[in-house]
Design an enzyme around this catalytic site. Structure first.
Site, PDB file in Angstrom:
ATOM      1  N   GLY A 186       0.828  -1.207   0.000  1.00  0.00           N
ATOM      2  CA  GLY A 186       0.000   0.000   0.000  1.00  0.00           C
ATOM      3  C   GLY A 186       0.867   1.264   0.000  1.00  0.00           C
ATOM      4  O   GLY A 186       0.585   2.231  -0.710  1.00  0.00           O
ATOM      5  N   ASP A 187       1.936   1.241   0.775  1.00  0.00           N
ATOM      6  CA  ASP A 187       2.838   2.400   0.848  1.00  0.00           C
ATOM      7  C   ASP A 187       3.516   2.629  -0.513  1.00  0.00           C
ATOM      8  O   ASP A 187       3.743   3.768  -0.938  1.00  0.00           O
ATOM      9  CB  ASP A 187       3.910   2.172   1.924  1.00  0.00           C
ATOM     10  CG  ASP A 187       3.286   1.837   3.269  1.00  0.00           C
ATOM     11  OD1 ASP A 187       2.141   2.247   3.497  1.00  0.00           O
ATOM     12  OD2 ASP A 187       3.948   1.164   4.075  1.00  0.00           O
TER      13      ASP A 187
HETATM   14  N1  LIG Z   1      -1.562 -10.782  -4.351  1.00  0.00           N
HETATM   15  C1  LIG Z   1      -1.222  -9.674  -5.044  1.00  0.00           C
HETATM   16  N2  LIG Z   1      -0.934  -9.760  -6.362  1.00  0.00           N
HETATM   17  C2  LIG Z   1      -0.632  -8.663  -7.082  1.00  0.00           C
HETATM   18  N3  LIG Z   1      -0.595  -7.422  -6.569  1.00  0.00           N
HETATM   19  C3  LIG Z   1      -0.881  -7.275  -5.261  1.00  0.00           C
HETATM   20  C4  LIG Z   1      -1.204  -8.383  -4.419  1.00  0.00           C
HETATM   21  N4  LIG Z   1      -1.441  -7.910  -3.161  1.00  0.00           N
HETATM   22  C5  LIG Z   1      -1.265  -6.573  -3.218  1.00  0.00           C
HETATM   23  N5  LIG Z   1      -0.937  -6.183  -4.471  1.00  0.00           N
HETATM   24  C6  LIG Z   1      -0.703  -4.813  -4.978  1.00  0.00           C
HETATM   25  O1  LIG Z   1      -0.499  -3.933  -3.897  1.00  0.00           O
HETATM   26  C7  LIG Z   1      -1.538  -2.945  -3.833  1.00  0.00           C
HETATM   27  C8  LIG Z   1      -1.859  -2.641  -2.393  1.00  0.00           C
HETATM   28  O2  LIG Z   1      -2.301  -3.823  -1.743  1.00  0.00           O
HETATM   29  P1  LIG Z   1      -3.307  -3.825  -0.523  1.00  0.00           P
HETATM   30  O3  LIG Z   1      -3.090  -5.131   0.173  1.00  0.00           O
HETATM   31  O4  LIG Z   1      -4.682  -3.538  -1.017  1.00  0.00           O
HETATM   32  O5  LIG Z   1      -2.785  -2.580   0.336  1.00  0.00           O
HETATM   33  P2  LIG Z   1      -2.702  -2.355   1.910  1.00  0.00           P
HETATM   34  O6  LIG Z   1      -1.415  -3.029   2.319  1.00  0.00           O
HETATM   35  O7  LIG Z   1      -2.645  -0.879   2.082  1.00  0.00           O
HETATM   36  O8  LIG Z   1      -3.914  -3.015   2.523  1.00  0.00           O
HETATM   37  C9  LIG Z   1      -2.693  -3.530  -4.664  1.00  0.00           C
HETATM   38  O9  LIG Z   1      -3.534  -2.533  -5.200  1.00  0.00           O
HETATM   39  C10 LIG Z   1      -1.927  -4.284  -5.751  1.00  0.00           C
HETATM   40  O10 LIG Z   1      -1.462  -3.398  -6.754  1.00  0.00           O
HETATM   41  O1  LIG Z   2       1.154   2.324  11.596  1.00  0.00           O
HETATM   42  P1  LIG Z   2       0.454   1.013  11.383  1.00  0.00           P
HETATM   43  O2  LIG Z   2      -0.943   1.170  10.876  1.00  0.00           O
HETATM   44  O3  LIG Z   2       0.553   0.134  12.607  1.00  0.00           O
HETATM   45  O4  LIG Z   2       1.198   0.271  10.202  1.00  0.00           O
HETATM   46  C1  LIG Z   2       2.579   0.055  10.251  1.00  0.00           C
HETATM   47  C2  LIG Z   2       2.970  -1.090   9.381  1.00  0.00           C
HETATM   48  O5  LIG Z   2       2.526  -0.830   8.067  1.00  0.00           O
HETATM   49  C3  LIG Z   2       3.609  -0.912   7.148  1.00  0.00           C
HETATM   50  O6  LIG Z   2       4.021   0.416   6.901  1.00  0.00           O
HETATM   51  C4  LIG Z   2       3.163  -1.607   5.891  1.00  0.00           C
HETATM   52  O7  LIG Z   2       1.983  -0.985   5.391  1.00  0.00           O
HETATM   53  P2  LIG Z   2       1.247  -1.475   4.058  1.00  0.00           P
HETATM   54  O8  LIG Z   2       1.448  -2.963   3.948  1.00  0.00           O
HETATM   55  O9  LIG Z   2      -0.185  -1.060   4.254  1.00  0.00           O
HETATM   56  O10 LIG Z   2       1.875  -0.740   2.917  1.00  0.00           O
HETATM   57  C5  LIG Z   2       4.710  -1.659   7.872  1.00  0.00           C
HETATM   58  O11 LIG Z   2       5.993  -1.300   7.469  1.00  0.00           O
HETATM   59  C6  LIG Z   2       4.458  -1.313   9.324  1.00  0.00           C
HETATM   60  O12 LIG Z   2       4.841  -2.368  10.153  1.00  0.00           O
END
Ligand SMILES: Nc1ncnc2c1ncn2[C@@H]1O[C@H](COP(=O)(O)OP(=O)(O)O)[C@@H](O)[C@H]1O
Ligand SMILES: O=P(O)(O)OC[C@H]1O[C@](O)(COP(=O)(O)O)[C@@H](O)[C@@H]1O
Length: 306
Positions: free
Chosen positions: A249-250
């Protein structure tokens, strides 16, 4: 200039094992330490994408020193406010087919440190960008996010907000350039159970009408959805071997910003963003520029009529 702000950074302690058994002794196949926290990840990815930026936030103790050393090693600019007591450690467990995360609570931030960061944010200038990402340490109230957002709004600093609090709604009055909830966060913010792509896009429109200029909803392996006043887009991502989705997500946030700053083209920025998210999911660490650019042609973007 782009700034990121991580109020609650972490060391991400990542463990890979075939299958974990709760209540038993488990042994890891691989264990690694990475700097973590949402804004710090955004900064590292921006750096990988050759986009200049500075990481702000709070750091402390021996874990904070690890993060500073790591960022220095990667030549990521930073200017953290230091505090007593260590920065938290978050545990990320990767088994063959599932991921489990345990995030720590975070350090106690003194009033002095709290004010010192506010002073840094006040130094940002018109035209700068500030990425406000991640959770609050328990000693800070949500009003701190409000205070930082208001300063940026008044100083014409563009805000990018990626936080998991339903109160995000209260920050939309500051007209963030971008917000990036995932599906669960969108549902929490709106207090709804949106499931179909149409419902998700309509949910995005609701947040846009409340003040967000661009709303990007990440949908994990199902891609992402995007809404602004003019465009409604969906992105389909390619299948690949997922190594770790931590930081995906980041990476999206960093990918969007890096591309948008150069082109001001929303569709291009959305494609770049999704490619960055997936490139991170397909690698152990955060994505590198080459990995993102190799994925770009494989991301399908569709215009959606609501
Ligand atoms: N299983 C996967 N296969 C391909 N791309 C992925 C997968 N999981 C995450 N991504 C990519 O990472 C982005 C962010 O993932 P997501 O899990 O929705 O974010 P967050 O960590 O903020 O919950 C997705 O929109 C996609 O582009
Ligand atoms: O501040 P929060 O919500 O506890 O999230 C921190 C965690 O999220 C992350 O930034 C990863 O976030 P994403 O998978 O959503 O991109 C990790 O590096 C960290 O451990």
């Amino acid at each position: 200039m782009i700034y990121t702000c991580t109020l609650n950074p972490s060391i991400d302690y990542r463990i890979e094992a075939d299958q974990l058994k709760l209540g038993h002794l488990n042994r890891a196949n691989i264990s690694t330490f990475y700097p973590g926290g949402k804004g710090i990840n955004v900064s590292r990815v921006l750096n990988n994408l050759d986009t200049e930026n500075t990481a702000l936030g709070f750091l402390g103790g021996f874990t904070g020193k690890f993060i500073v050393d790591y960022l220095n090693g990667e030549e990521v600019n930073h200017s953290f406010v230091s505090h007593d007591g260590p920065t938290r450690v978050n545990v990320k467990l990767k088994e063959t087919d599932r991921e489990t995360e345990i995030n720590g609570v975070g350090a106690k931030i003194s009033n002095e440190s709290r004010e010192a960061l506010i002073e840094k944010i006040k130094m940002l200038k018109k035209g700068d960008y500030l990425v406000l990402s991640g959770s609050l340490p328990t000693s800070l109230e949500f009003s701190y996010y409000k205070e930082l957002s208001q300063i940026c709004y008044e100083n014409e600093v563009s805000l990018i907000i990626d936080i998991s609090y339903p109160e995000l709604k209260d920050l939309l009055q500051y007209r963030p350039l971008l917000i990036k909830p995932n599906k669960e966060e969108l549902n929490q913010i709106l207090g709804k159970e949106l499931t179909t792509i149409e419902e998700i896009l309509e949910g995005g429109q609701e947040l846009q009408r409340l003040g967000a200029q661009n709303v990007m909803i990440s949908l994990g392996g199902e891609g992402a959805a995007f809404v602004n006043e003019k465009e409604t887009l969906i992105a389909i991502v390619p299948q690949g071997k997922v190594k770790s989705t931590v930081g995906s997500g980041d990476s999206m946030v960093a990918g969007f910003l890096s591309s948008y700053m150069k082109s001001l083209n929303i569709e291009q920025a959305f494609r770049y963003s999704v490619a960055a998210g997936s490139a991170t999911a397909f690698s152990h660490d955060l994505c590198k520029r080459e990995e993102v650019e190799n994925l770009l042609p494989k991301i399908q973007i569709k215009h959606y009529k609501l």
